[in-house]
Design a protein around this motif. Structure first.
Motif, PDB file in Angstrom:
ATOM      1  N   ILE A 104       0.834  -1.201   0.000  1.00 56.81           N
ATOM      2  CA  ILE A 104       0.000   0.000   0.000  1.00 56.81           C
ATOM      3  C   ILE A 104       0.872   1.255   0.000  1.00 56.81           C
ATOM      4  N   ALA A 105       1.889   1.267   0.850  1.00 57.45           N
ATOM      5  CA  ALA A 105       2.788   2.430   0.911  1.00 57.45           C
ATOM      6  C   ALA A 105       3.500   2.634  -0.422  1.00 57.45           C
ATOM      7  N   GLU A 106       3.917   1.553  -1.057  1.00 54.58           N
ATOM      8  CA  GLU A 106       4.594   1.670  -2.346  1.00 54.58           C
ATOM      9  C   GLU A 106       3.649   2.180  -3.432  1.00 54.58           C
ATOM     10  N   ARG A 107       2.368   1.855  -3.351  1.00 54.96           N
ATOM     11  CA  ARG A 107       1.408   2.397  -4.321  1.00 54.96           C
ATOM     12  C   ARG A 107       1.263   3.902  -4.116  1.00 54.96           C
ATOM     13  N   ILE A 108       1.210   4.335  -2.868  1.00 57.97           N
ATOM     14  CA  ILE A 108       1.137   5.769  -2.579  1.00 57.97           C
ATOM     15  C   ILE A 108       2.358   6.474  -3.174  1.00 57.97           C
ATOM     16  N   ARG A 109       3.520   5.894  -2.992  1.00 56.45           N
ATOM     17  CA  ARG A 109       4.755   6.475  -3.534  1.00 56.45           C
ATOM     18  C   ARG A 109       4.733   6.462  -5.062  1.00 56.45           C
ATOM     19  N   SER A 110       4.185   5.413  -5.657  1.00 57.26           N
ATOM     20  CA  SER A 110       4.079   5.342  -7.120  1.00 57.26           C
ATOM     21  C   SER A 110       3.216   6.457  -7.679  1.00 57.26           C
ATOM     22  N   LEU A 111       2.273   6.924  -6.865  1.00 57.97           N
ATOM     23  CA  LEU A 111       1.409   8.031  -7.267  1.00 57.97           C
ATOM     24  C   LEU A 111       2.085   9.390  -7.040  1.00 57.97           C
ATOM     25  N   GLY A 112       3.306   9.359  -6.510  1.00 55.65           N
ATOM     26  CA  GLY A 112       4.073  10.582  -6.318  1.00 55.65           C
ATOM     27  C   GLY A 112       3.825  11.284  -4.999  1.00 55.65           C
ATOM     28  N   MET A 113       3.216  10.602  -4.054  1.00 61.94           N
ATOM     29  CA  MET A 113       2.905  11.203  -2.758  1.00 61.94           C
ATOM     30  C   MET A 113       3.725  10.514  -1.668  1.00 61.94           C
ATOM     31  N   HIS A 114       3.794  11.144  -0.523  1.00 58.55           N
ATOM     32  CA  HIS A 114       4.494  10.544   0.611  1.00 58.55           C
ATOM     33  C   HIS A 114       3.531   9.664   1.404  1.00 58.55           C
ATOM     34  N   ALA A 115       4.010   8.508   1.817  1.00 61.36           N
ATOM     35  CA  ALA A 115       3.209   7.592   2.626  1.00 61.36           C
ATOM     36  C   ALA A 115       3.365   7.963   4.102  1.00 61.36           C
ATOM     37  N   PRO A 116       2.269   7.944   4.851  1.00 62.23           N
ATOM     38  CA  PRO A 116       2.401   8.179   6.289  1.00 62.23           C
ATOM     39  C   PRO A 116       3.208   7.047   6.908  1.00 62.23           C
ATOM     40  N   GLY A 117       3.965   7.361   7.953  1.00 63.99           N
ATOM     41  CA  GLY A 117       4.797   6.320   8.534  1.00 63.99           C
ATOM     42  C   GLY A 117       5.073   6.484  10.009  1.00 63.99           C
ATOM     43  N   THR A 118       4.256   7.290  10.689  1.00 66.14           N
ATOM     44  CA  THR A 118       4.445   7.432  12.132  1.00 66.14           C
ATOM     45  C   THR A 118       3.186   6.981  12.860  1.00 66.14           C
ATOM     46  N   TYR A 119       3.362   6.613  14.122  1.00 64.44           N
ATOM     47  CA  TYR A 119       2.205   6.224  14.923  1.00 64.44           C
ATOM     48  C   TYR A 119       1.209   7.370  15.013  1.00 64.44           C
ATOM     49  N   ALA A 120       1.708   8.592  15.152  1.00 63.46           N
ATOM     50  CA  ALA A 120       0.805   9.756  15.253  1.00 63.46           C
ATOM     51  C   ALA A 120      -0.053   9.884  13.993  1.00 63.46           C
ATOM     52  N   GLU A 121       0.559   9.696  12.825  1.00 62.27           N
ATOM     53  CA  GLU A 121      -0.216   9.768  11.580  1.00 62.27           C
ATOM     54  C   GLU A 121      -1.213   8.618  11.498  1.00 62.27           C
ATOM     55  N   PHE A 122      -0.791   7.425  11.883  1.00 59.54           N
ATOM     56  CA  PHE A 122      -1.681   6.268  11.812  1.00 59.54           C
ATOM     57  C   PHE A 122      -2.869   6.448  12.759  1.00 59.54           C
ATOM     58  N   VAL A 123      -2.632   6.956  13.959  1.00 60.43           N
ATOM     59  CA  VAL A 123      -3.729   7.186  14.907  1.00 60.43           C
ATOM     60  C   VAL A 123      -4.715   8.191  14.322  1.00 60.43           C
ATOM     61  N   ARG A 124      -4.197   9.249  13.715  1.00 64.54           N
ATOM     62  CA  ARG A 124      -5.050  10.289  13.136  1.00 64.54           C
ATOM     63  C   ARG A 124      -5.859   9.770  11.950  1.00 64.54           C
ATOM     64  N   LEU A 125      -5.259   8.896  11.141  1.00 68.10           N
ATOM     65  CA  LEU A 125      -5.891   8.447   9.897  1.00 68.10           C
ATOM     66  C   LEU A 125      -6.730   7.177  10.039  1.00 68.10           C
ATOM     67  N   SER A 126      -6.471   6.376  11.051  1.00 72.16           N
ATOM     68  CA  SER A 126      -7.116   5.058  11.155  1.00 72.16           C
ATOM     69  C   SER A 126      -8.537   5.147  11.692  1.00 72.16           C
ATOM     70  N   SER A 127      -9.378   4.255  11.185  1.00 68.95           N
ATOM     71  CA  SER A 127     -10.744   4.133  11.710  1.00 68.95           C
ATOM     72  C   SER A 127     -10.820   3.051  12.784  1.00 68.95           C
ATOM     73  N   ILE A 128      -9.698   2.392  13.055  1.00 69.91           N
ATOM     74  CA  ILE A 128      -9.652   1.308  14.041  1.00 69.91           C
ATOM     75  C   ILE A 128      -9.117   1.876  15.357  1.00 69.91           C
ATOM     76  N   GLU A 129      -9.889   1.666  16.416  1.00 71.72           N
ATOM     77  CA  GLU A 129      -9.504   2.164  17.737  1.00 71.72           C
ATOM     78  C   GLU A 129      -8.489   1.234  18.391  1.00 71.72           C
ATOM     79  N   GLU A 130      -7.575   1.818  19.147  1.00 80.10           N
ATOM     80  CA  GLU A 130      -6.643   1.025  19.936  1.00 80.10           C
ATOM     81  C   GLU A 130      -7.402   0.308  21.046  1.00 80.10           C
ATOM     82  N   VAL A 131      -6.947  -0.890  21.381  1.00 80.47           N
ATOM     83  CA  VAL A 131      -7.580  -1.674  22.433  1.00 80.47           C
ATOM     84  C   VAL A 131      -6.653  -1.687  23.647  1.00 80.47           C
ATOM     85  N   PRO A 132      -7.106  -1.118  24.762  1.00 80.32           N
ATOM     86  CA  PRO A 132      -6.258  -1.132  25.954  1.00 80.32           C
ATOM     87  C   PRO A 132      -6.260  -2.510  26.606  1.00 80.32           C
TER      88      PRO A 132
END
Length: 171
Positions: free
Chosen positions: A81-109
């Motif tokens: 998925i990240a390589e497809r984003i890069r193939s489109l000429g964009m930067h792929a998110p790669g930090t936990y902060a970005e993933f938390v902001r972008l994800s629809s899946i909640e962390e499970v404590p």
């Protein structure tokens, strides 16, 4: 300092023109959707790996092995998925902060019981499917067959995995 022809000085920023038959606006929108898919997939990967490490109970061996199979597949998927984003000429998110902001899946404590782990993973796989489906309109509008193929493969895999996990919850 003069560099060989075609190599810019380090302080100069250049942007290589991308001409793959998809407009920059569409590539940007597709990459944004794929970034959400990447975040969901990485969050599900981390959750599955956590459950692999911490599962206990009568189904330990079965679930431990199954979760390993699932997180190994997800590790490969996030790269694709990240390589497809890069193939489109964009930067792929790669930090936990970005993933938390972008994800629809909640962390499970904490560490849920095995059956709850299974139910949470079903929910996670279904969330990935919904995210993948939500990207199709722009992908189809842009005639981005490569991204459509990637999305189709992800949907098929996550729907099948959710079905198999749901089967473990039935009496």
């Amino acid at each position: 300092m003069h560099l060989p022809s075609g190599i810019p000085n380090s302080h100069m920023k250049t942007k290589t023109l991308i001409d793959i038959g998809i407009s920059e606006a569409d590539r940007t929108e597709i990459a944004a959707g794929l970034s959400r898919l990447l975040a969901d997939s990485y969050t599900l990967y981390l959750q599955t790996h956590n459950f692999h490490w911490n599962v206990t109970g009568p189904m330990f061996q079965t679930l431990h092995v199954m979760f390993e199979t699932h997180y190994t597949e997800l590790a490969l998927a996030v790269d694709t998925i990240a390589e497809r984003i890069r193939s489109l000429g964009m930067h792929a998110p790669g930090t936990y902060a970005e993933f938390v902001r972008l994800s629809s899946i909640e962390e499970v404590p904490g560490v849920p019981k095995a059956k709850e782990m299974i139910a949470l993973l079903v929910t996670g796989h279904e969330a990935v499917v919904r995210t993948a489906r939500s990207i199709f309109p722009v992908v189809e509008k842009a005639a981005d067959e490569a991204s459509a193929d990637l999305l189709t493969q992800r949907i098929q895999l996550h729907e099948k995995t959710a079905w198999m996990l749901r089967s473990l919850l039935e009496d």
